[in-house]
Motif scaffolding. Structure first.
Motif: not given
Ligand SMILES: C[S@@+](CC[C@H](N)C(=O)[O-])C[C@H]1O[C@@H](n2cnc3c(N)ncnc32)[C@H](O)[C@@H]1O
Length: 257
Positions: A120-122, A139-142
């Motif tokens: 997880c980036g931040h 991977l992207s969720i949208g």
């Protein structure tokens, strides 16, 4: 099935994943979840994990060293002199708005992998060099930007977990659900049979299973056509099925719009 999540906010992952169905799956050992606090691998005693951007720009970026050390811990390679960056049976995913957009096919692929590491980036994200070294896929969720990868990671954990045998009480349940067969699930009803003047489709009360199955299949096609024409266009229907669908949608009880 094991998930290791590299994050600055493990409580976000733990709170969501240890609730409801995934929570039960963790408790009864169907899935394993470990969260690895990237800050445990800070570059100094002040707990520093980020830094300003080379080349200018606002915001902070996660430095490569803490992320790499956290990843070594997740793969059980901390302290080893020889390291494998793409270990067999482990898939390292970076949650990123630049990634391939998640869908059920990708979820199914990942469900077959025994160990999934989620990074997880931040802030502004993560130094590219460590991503190039350990990540198998972004991977992207949208197509929108979140403040961090944690919510995206919980989406992945949830979607993958329900495909793991024993997580859902009825394993065949997900095979009927939207996207599993490239189309949307048919509308569903429960008691009462009449509510606010609206009746449950009569056929569902008939007890005739073959007719109910056909009705639900056609209702699923109709819903897909109306709500997701892009998916409908990819379905390979026979001429007879098209004809049946047209007749179905022309019936008074099931108008197309
Ligand atoms: C503010 S975003 C960074 C965006 C990055 N600077 C960019 O423009 O591509 C911080 C982090 O949130 C996560 N993130 C943001 N949007 C996401 C999405 N659509 N899907 C998955 N993760 C996302 C990623 O881990 C990302 O590193």
């Amino acid at each position: 099935m094991r998930f290791s999540v590299l994050t600055l906010f493990p409580e976000l992952i733990e709170t969501v994943a240890r609730t409801s169905i995934t929570g039960r799956a963790i408790k009864n050992g169907r899935i394993e979840l470990e969260t690895i606090q990237i800050r445990d691998f800070a570059v100094n005693a002040y707990g520093q994990v980020d830094d300003s951007l080379y080349g200018g720009g606002t915001g902070m970026l996660l430095r490569p060293e803490p992320v790499y050390q956290a990843w070594l811990a997740a793969t059980g390679q901390a302290g080893l002199s020889e390291v494998t960056h793409h270990p067999e049976k482990t898939r390292t995913i970076f949650l990123s708005p630049k990634g391939r957009v998640l869908n059920q096919t990708i979820v199914e692929e990942l469900a077959a992998c025994p160990h999934v590491i989620l990074i997880c980036g931040h802030y502004e994200g993560i130094d590219q060099r460590v991503l190039d070294t350990v990540v198998d896929e972004d991977l992207s969720i949208g197509d929108y930007v979140l403040t961090g990868g944690e919510i995206a990671a919980t989406v992945l954990i949830d979607a993958i977990s329900r495909l793991v045998p024993g997580v859902l009480p009825d394993q065949s349940a997900h095979e009927q659900e939207s996207h599993s067969l490239g189309r949307l699930e048919h509308p569903q009803y429960t008691r009462p049979a009449t509510w606010m003047g609206q009746n449950v489709p009569e056929i569902l009360l008939s007890g005739h299973q073959a007719k109910i199955d056909r009705f639900q299949y056609l209702a699923s096609l109709k819903d897909t056509l109306v709500k997701r024409p892009d998916l409908f266009n990819q379905l390979q229907l026979s001429a007879a099925e098209y004809q049946e669908l047209i007749e179905f949608t022309c019936q008074d009880q099931n108008p197309l719009v």
